[in-house]
Design a protein around this motif. Sequence first.
Motif, PDB file in Angstrom:
ATOM      1  N   LEU A   1     -40.641 -16.750   2.529  1.00  0.00           N
ATOM      2  CA  LEU A   1     -41.279 -15.795   1.909  1.00  0.00           C
ATOM      3  C   LEU A   1     -42.181 -14.638   2.389  1.00  0.00           C
ATOM      4  CD1 LEU A   1     -41.080 -17.217  -1.661  1.00  0.00           C
ATOM      5  CD2 LEU A   1     -39.312 -15.547  -0.685  1.00  0.00           C
TER       6      LEU A   1
ATOM      7  N   GLY B   1     -43.076 -15.230  -5.574  1.00  0.00           N
ATOM      8  CA  GLY B   1     -41.720 -16.039  -5.074  1.00  0.00           C
ATOM      9  C   GLY B   1     -42.025 -17.494  -4.979  1.00  0.00           C
TER      10      GLY B   1
ATOM     11  N   TRP C   1     -44.517 -12.348  -2.147  1.00  0.00           N
ATOM     12  CA  TRP C   1     -43.888 -13.541  -1.638  1.00  0.00           C
ATOM     13  C   TRP C   1     -44.881 -14.780  -2.269  1.00  0.00           C
ATOM     14  CZ3 TRP C   1     -47.688 -16.854   0.848  1.00  0.00           C
ATOM     15  CH2 TRP C   1     -48.790 -16.401   0.999  1.00  0.00           C
TER      16      TRP C   1
END
Length: 433
Positions: A301, A178, A175
């Motif tokens: 995310l 991301g 995450w």
Amino acid sequence: MLSLHVAFVALLVGVEAFFTGLAVLNVRYGERAVAESSTWVEEELGVEDTDRLSAYHRLRTGFGLLASWIGLLILFLVLYSGLFADAVALVDGLGTGALIEGVGFFVAGAVVLAVYDVPFDLFDAFVIEELFDFNEQSVRLWLRDTLLSLALSVVIVAAVATGLLWIVLNVSQWWLAGVGLVAALTIVMNVLLPRVIMPLFYDFERLDAGELREAVEDVFDRAGFECEQIYEMNASSRSSKSNAFFAGFGRTKRVVLFDTLIESMEIPEIQAVLAHELAHWKKGHVWKRIGSTVLQAAVVLFALQVLVAPDFLVDTAWLYDMFGVPRTPYAGLVLATFWVQPIYRLTAPIRLKLSLAHEREADAFAAEVMGDPEPQASALAKLADENLANPFPHPWYEAFHYDHPPIPERIRTLRERDGGGAGSVDAAAGTGS
């Protein structure tokens, strides 16, 4: 497991019903307010036919709600019929690896969604927009744009899916990685959109030397801003609606004026619109919004990783077991999104606060640069008239949907800053409350 299905259906249906209720409330509120303030709407906004304004708002809202509920119904059919699970199993059985399979899965999904949108887009362009004299495109041009949009979607989805899935497959705290991908993508798209993507659909011509070019450069000088790339875009090839925008960074900055804006507004009004857009750069709004986008992406995310990765924080095997889906990362991302997206919609008032503050600051900057709030107020009134914007949204609907303050509020604020008083706009803005 039954309780999970009940919670899932209740979440999606409940959120959709909530926004449907807001939309219906907004239509009724807006129609009542426009009717009670018809004199102000006609005199200040120049709307000659208030019934036409209300009818446009009513029809667009109704069509949007119909499309949303049809989409939700189809989603439930795809999930509960087993079609989604079968599609994932088919892709998972190809044996080409999770990355290639996932990219193909997302690209195929993008194509399916594009095909699904075709009848809705057709009705919107050639029934609603045509009925209210906004549509300027032929069926042939619409078809060209649709196919080109599909091709671009395939390229963009493939690129983003490749990056995201590689991170998911290779980084434990994916995450966080991301978030970096989202930040990079946001910056790149700010550069590519006006220079590469939009020129595929519209013609851009440099604004030649003349009265308008001099007026644009004059407002730049007053604001302490430099930009050589000033373009006129043939927006009238698709719609009669008007606008203007800035895009890009550093040497890639580009100023774009819709030809419809140039045709419909006086030079001081165009200058005011540009000064407003310019404020988003001068006041650092662009970078603040990118920061806000990245922060929102981080939250989303993180929530996705909690749901997708069974060994991240909690065991979430139930996410896949609910619909009998193979435990592949690409399927997990889709299923997790179905849970996260409704909750994300409910956080809209928090997310929109920054944009609203920026728009108010940009209006104040435009008035300061012009030395007079009236050009900006007049430009706002013309935009409302030409685009048939609803001037009086319900406060609750406004809180969940508006990233710009309503036009009556903006006009009132501009005139109050100048000490001229709001006049009849005060009564109009408060009608129906």
